[in-house]
Scaffold this motif. Structure first.
Motif, mmCIF file in Angstrom:
data_model
loop_
_atom_site.group_PDB
_atom_site.id
_atom_site.type_symbol
_atom_site.label_atom_id
_atom_site.label_comp_id
_atom_site.label_asym_id
_atom_site.label_seq_id
_atom_site.Cartn_x
_atom_site.Cartn_y
_atom_site.Cartn_z
ATOM 1 N N LEU A 660 15.209 24.110 15.976
ATOM 2 C CA LEU A 660 16.305 24.938 16.472
ATOM 3 C C LEU A 660 17.258 25.299 15.335
ATOM 4 N N PHE A 661 17.191 24.516 14.250
ATOM 5 C CA PHE A 661 18.043 24.740 13.089
ATOM 6 C C PHE A 661 17.162 24.909 11.856
ATOM 7 N N HIS A 662 17.652 25.713 10.907
ATOM 8 C CA HIS A 662 16.948 25.901 9.646
ATOM 9 C C HIS A 662 16.945 24.596 8.852
ATOM 10 N N VAL A 663 16.170 24.581 7.763
ATOM 11 C CA VAL A 663 16.073 23.368 6.963
ATOM 12 C C VAL A 663 17.398 23.029 6.302
ATOM 13 N N ASP A 664 18.292 24.013 6.118
ATOM 14 C CA ASP A 664 19.617 23.702 5.564
ATOM 15 C C ASP A 664 20.586 23.263 6.659
ATOM 16 N N ARG A 665 20.042 23.076 7.878
ATOM 17 C CA ARG A 665 20.797 22.585 9.043
ATOM 18 C C ARG A 665 21.724 23.646 9.629
ATOM 19 N N SER A 666 21.531 24.910 9.308
ATOM 20 C CA SER A 666 22.297 25.979 9.939
ATOM 21 C C SER A 666 21.543 26.474 11.167
ATOM 22 N N PRO A 667 22.247 26.972 12.184
ATOM 23 C CA PRO A 667 21.612 27.267 13.475
ATOM 24 C C PRO A 667 20.775 28.534 13.473
ATOM 25 N N LYS A 668 19.599 28.431 14.059
ATOM 26 C CA LYS A 668 18.835 29.627 14.383
ATOM 27 C C LYS A 668 19.427 30.260 15.645
ATOM 28 N N LEU A 669 19.032 31.489 15.907
ATOM 29 C CA LEU A 669 19.397 32.097 17.180
ATOM 30 C C LEU A 669 18.886 31.255 18.341
ATOM 31 N N SER A 670 17.760 30.584 18.132
ATOM 32 C CA SER A 670 17.185 29.728 19.179
ATOM 33 C C SER A 670 18.157 28.645 19.622
ATOM 34 N N ALA A 671 18.936 28.105 18.687
ATOM 35 C CA ALA A 671 19.862 27.026 19.026
ATOM 36 C C ALA A 671 20.937 27.520 19.988
ATOM 37 N N VAL A 672 21.437 28.725 19.760
ATOM 38 C CA VAL A 672 22.483 29.278 20.626
ATOM 39 C C VAL A 672 21.911 29.541 22.016
ATOM 40 N N ALA A 673 20.694 30.101 22.077
ATOM 41 C CA ALA A 673 20.056 30.347 23.363
ATOM 42 C C ALA A 673 19.750 29.044 24.087
ATOM 43 N N PHE A 674 19.341 28.028 23.340
ATOM 44 C CA PHE A 674 19.056 26.711 23.918
ATOM 45 C C PHE A 674 20.312 26.150 24.588
ATOM 46 N N ALA A 675 21.430 26.200 23.878
ATOM 47 C CA ALA A 675 22.675 25.666 24.431
ATOM 48 C C ALA A 675 23.087 26.425 25.690
ATOM 49 N N HIS A 676 22.918 27.748 25.674
ATOM 50 C CA HIS A 676 23.292 28.527 26.854
ATOM 51 C C HIS A 676 22.388 28.198 28.036
ATOM 52 N N ALA A 677 21.075 28.063 27.782
ATOM 53 C CA ALA A 677 20.159 27.695 28.861
ATOM 54 C C ALA A 677 20.514 26.334 29.439
ATOM 55 N N ALA A 678 20.883 25.393 28.571
ATOM 56 C CA ALA A 678 21.268 24.064 29.048
ATOM 57 C C ALA A 678 22.474 24.140 29.953
ATOM 58 N N GLU A 679 23.415 25.010 29.627
ATOM 59 C CA GLU A 679 24.602 25.172 30.478
ATOM 60 C C GLU A 679 24.228 25.784 31.818
ATOM 61 N N VAL A 680 23.358 26.798 31.814
ATOM 62 C CA VAL A 680 22.931 27.432 33.061
ATOM 63 C C VAL A 680 22.225 26.428 33.965
#
Length: 912
Positions: A660-680
């Motif tokens: 969900l995060f790049h190797v430098d530990r910065s967020p992919k777009l997937s991470a933001v979508a993952f968090a939103h899905a978890a909230e839903v």
């Protein structure tokens, strides 16, 4: 925004002078900075890695070479200036059973040692020359191989025998030197490895205070190591000689690079150490926190670094764009590298708007460029684990107890905080103690590994000992379920009956008996299947293992298909439907776990997801899993990298790109979508699939706290991603803000109730046109509000991929009458799915002629039960009304020479 000038560097170390000098001089550690916490600017004192970056470093002085005695012929040991042994070098291993033999040592001068080996199995001649100068030792290996060997890959995993002497990290920490690049054919930029760095520390003292000596081993092509060896592949030269060079360093640049690495600055650290394959100067950029996930928009610091020749400098451009390509920042900054250092940096203040978004930060100079990302979303108060399916498989900060996972450098506190931001409530392995699991509100599990025939060696570990060790781990961690072994069905399909038999008789049955004797109350989950495999489970069931299980686990792998596609084998929805059908049709185990689910973003590879497509797939994967009654989803994994190479970079290997995060530990777009899905999904109940009047509108309905969510998306552009590709593997991915190849740009106009909250896949609010209409494309849109008047939106307009409209159904005994209008110029074959029967997917077909039609299909036992209440079946899991699914399909190549056709479906769910 203007930059705030800043330069952080380590001063070069000085040697102690005088007759009483020890050769170890202290270096101040004020510049050392651990991965920065989201909640604090200070290092986390509870960090599982020991917060090594706060420990002062000591000089090793001029490195020395010492030749081994008769007990270690051919051994060369590197020591500090005052004779402390750091690392032993021995021979070279060509393969599993081929190594150098009979060494002869020559020492032409005090700084040079040459070791020549007698001809041996697999090679005609071998030698290595060690040279020491200052804080560096090089080992230049040369091999003459028999004609035709070498090209077979025997040297791809060639390894030097090396042993660190009393080191703090016996195997070293692998962080490669990398550079950003872009393929000449286009596509998204990516990191590539230039060489492999393996950092290691030795404990030391300075005037009674804890200190350390820092070293690094470097070998091109090196990715793996263990306590006694290091991968050092050899490459054939034009003269036919195979060569490999290994370098060991312990000097001021190593200290600086190590501190940068521990601060999350891996790219800049590689530039400080330097390599012929790295640009000079090399730019680097690092976000405001360890994971660059912010709770609020506003001005935040971004660190821009420059590594290169001391005493030089250059202008660096900074550009920040959001997911739609809107520029939010553009500036230029001069960065100077001090005369006594290898890098300099500036802090750039960037204003990133909130409340939810994602930003791409690009920095560039004439010689190089670099990229990182930042995400903004608010904290959410997630409910308890027993109301959530959101879980994680793959972690970073610490190894699981007793495992061989690489050690991460991030603080455990920071990682736990990130889990909370992502809604993580389940873990696949016991990375927490029972107390930590309870305090964090996370359910944990144990997933013991094992291989066929593992216990046949009479001198190896016994099954009983393995079993006792596993059950002890279950008790100590408070694990709530045990996932017994992993993916044997992927080993050799022709042997799956044999493997399933061994699994049942040799592992499952005695393990269940041991659980019962031990009083273990954890649930027992069957071996995770690598893709759906009914035959493997049939063998377990037929041999009496089925009733011993509380659930099953699957890894529903997915290729270049949307997550909701269910045709063929390697797709998510189709595998999950079949798994659910089998579980429901064979009474016994009730739980279904997805212990690996993913959206792989290997760059510019047609089989995987572009960054934007991955975000959509991530949300739909979680939502569809919830719709089909999955107990929990373990996302594979949190960050890019692999378990034995957590900071590794390998653009050609998909295994490095599941995070969900790049190797430098910065967020992919997937991470933001993952968090939103978890909230839903937090505490939500699934109501059913939407029942749209339009053939291309898809959707799911959930309810929580008296409110209803519609999650809507369109399939006007079909189900196959990257469908414009040719036969070659390379497929240039678009940037998130660029049009996706094969996209028509079409959307559906969907009416929503006045006052409804509309959000995109990232949770950003969408303003409805005239307060009542939104555009819906291939990316999910969440509509929340007073939506319980019907099973979905009724006002939907837009082009249809297949002109099948006005579809309705009614019961007629065991038959289903389907009415509708076929406005295509040919008959359509309708596929009808009702309930699953006896664990099998039942699909009936009926032909719909052109024009208005009314056709009858006998569903037999697959006709949904005429009842309201909880129901789980292959076609639908619903707590409201039973549904059937009706679809018609067409396919066509999008472009001449396309390697696969696009697939479109007119698809309807209807209550019966």
């Amino acid at each position: 925004m203007p930059a705030t000038p800043h330069s952080r560097r380590l001063h070069r170390r000085t040697f102690l002078a005088g007759a009483g000098a020890t050769g170890l001089a202290a270096v101040g550690a004020a510049a050392a900075l651990h991965f920065r916490s989201d909640s604090s600017d200070s290092a986390d004192s509870s960090d599982s890695s020991g917060d090594a970056s706060s420990i002062p470093t000591l000089s090793a002085g001029d490195l020395q070479l010492v030749v081994g005695d008769a007990s270690h012929p051919g051994r060369v040991t590197v020591t500090t200036a005052d004779a402390r042994e750091l690392v032993h070098f021995d021979g070279y291993r060509f393969g599993d059973s081929m190594s150098t033999v009979e060494p002869t040592v020559d020492t032409p001068d005090p700084t040079t040692v040459t070791v020549t080996y007698a001809p041996g199995d697999g090679y005609d001649a071998a030698s290595v020359t060690y040279r020491a100068f200052g804080g560096t030792v090089t080992a230049d290996w040369e091999f003459a191989l028999p004609e035709g060997t070498g090209e077979d890959g025997v040297l791809d995993d060639g390894r030097i025998w090396r042993t660190f002497v009393d080191a703090s990290t016996p195997t070293g920490i692998h962080v490669p030197a990398t550079r950003w690049t872009r393929d000449a054919r286009g596509g998204v930029p990516y990191l590539e490895t230039v060489t492999g760095h393996h950092y290691v520390d030795w404990p030391a003292e300075n005037s009674g205070t804890e200190a350390r000596i820092c070293g690094v081993l470097t070998a091109d092509g090196s990715r793996t190591r263990n306590s006694t060896s290091l991968q050092a592949p050899a490459v054939r030269g034009d003269d036919g000689i195979w060569r490999s060079t290994v370098t060991f360093r312990s000097d001021a640049d190593v200290d600086a690079a190590r501190v940068l690495t521990e601060s999350g600055r891996m790219l800049l650290a590689g530039g400080v150490l330097g390599h012929i394959g790295l640009p000079d100067p090399l730019v680097d950029v690092h976000g405001p926190t360890t994971f660059s996930v912010l709770t609020d928009g506003g001005v935040h610091p971004v660190t821009v670094g420059l590594a290169g020749t001391p005493g030089t400098g250059t202008d660096v451009d900074v550009l920040v764009r959001d997911v739609d390509g809107v520029e939010v920042h553009r500036s230029t900054h001069r960065i100077d590298i001090p005369a006594d250092a290898r890098y300099g940096e500036v802090i750039v203040d960037v204003d990133v708007p909130g409340p939810r978004s994602w930003y791409c930060v690009d920095v560039s100079c004439a010689a190089s460029f670099a990229r990182t990302t930042i995400a903004v979303w608010q904290e959410h108060d997630f409910g308890p684990a027993n109301g959530s399916i959101i879980g994680l498989g793959g972690f970073i900060s610490m190894p699981a107890p007793g495992r061989t996972q690489d050690q991460g450098m991030e603080s455990a506190e920071d990682e736990h905080a990130l889990w909370e931001r992502l809604g993580i409530r389940h873990l696949r392995n016991p990375w927490l103690t029972a107390d930590e699991s309870r305090d964090l509100g996370i359910r944990t599990a144990v997933q013991p590994g094992g291989n066929p025939g593992q216990f046949t060696d009479p001198d190896g570990q016994s099954f009983d000992d393995w079993m006792t060790e596993t059950l002890t781990q279950v008790r100590d961690s408070g694990a709530e379920h045990i996932e017994l072994l992993n993916e044997w069905n992927a080993n050799d399909e022709s042997k799956n009956e044999e493997l399933a038999t061994e699994y049942t008789e040799t592992w499952l049955k005695p393990f269940r008996a041991a659980m019962d004797r031990d009083g273990t109350d954890a649930d027992l989950i069957g071996m995770a299947l690598a893709g759906w495999d009914a035959h493997f489970l049939d063998v377990i069931r037929d041999r009496g293992g089925w009733e011993l299980l509380d659930g099953i686990a699957e890894h529903a792998g997915r290729g270049n298909y949307t997550a909701d596609y269910d045709g063929g084998h390697w797709n998510f929805h189709g595998q999950l439907r079949r798994t659910r059908a089998y579980l429901d049709g064979n009474p016994g185990p009730t739980q279904l776990w997805l212990t690996e689910a993913y959206a792989c973003t290997q760059p510019n590879n047609w089989w995987n997801d572009s960054p934007r497509v991955a975000a959509d797939a991530t949300m739909l994967t979680l939502l569809i899993a919830a719709a089909l009654g999955v107990e929990g989803v373990h996302w594979y994994q949190l960050t890019d990298g692999v378990w034995h190479n957590k900071y590794g970079v390998a653009p050609e290997n998909p295994e490095y790109h599941y995070g969900l995060f790049h190797v430098d530990r910065s967020p992919k777009l997937s991470a933001v979508a993952f968090a939103h899905a978890a909230e839903v999904l937090d505490g939500a109940d699934f109501l059913g699939w939407i029942e749209s009047p339009h053939p291309d509108l898809r959707g799911l309905r959930f309810s929580r706290d008296g409110r209803v969510h519609w999650v809507l998306w369109s399939r006007q552009d079909g189900y196959i991603t990257n469908a414009t590709r040719t036969d070659e593997g390379f497929f240039p991915f678009p940037e998130p803000w660029e049009d996706t190849p094969g996209s028509s740009g079409k959307t559906l106009q969907v009416g929503v109730p006045s006052g409804a909250l509309c959000q995109d896949v990232f949770g950003r609010e969408i303003t409805a046109e005239n307060g009542r209409t939104i555009s819906v494309g291939g990316s999910p849109v969440v509509v929340t509000g007073d939506l319980d008047d019907g099973p979905g939106p009724t006002d939907v307009t837009g082009d249809a991929s297949i002109a099948l409209t006005g579809v309705s159904v009614r019961r007629d005994g065991s038959s289903l009458v389907i009415d509708g209008t076929n406005d295509t110029d040919a008959d359509l074959t309708l596929r009808v799915l009702g309930r699953q029967v006896d664990g099998e997917v039942v699909e009936k077909e009926v032909t719909a002629p052109t024009g208005r039609f009314s056709e009858t299909v006998d569903l037999g036992a697959s006709m949904p039960e005429d009842a309201v209440g909880a129901s789980t079946s292959v076609a639908v899991t619903t707590w409201e009304r039973p549904q059937v699914r009706i679809l018609a399909e067409r396919s066509a190549e999008l472009t001449p020479g396309a390697a696969q056709p696009q697939v479109w479906r007119a698809e309807y769910y209807r209550s019966v």
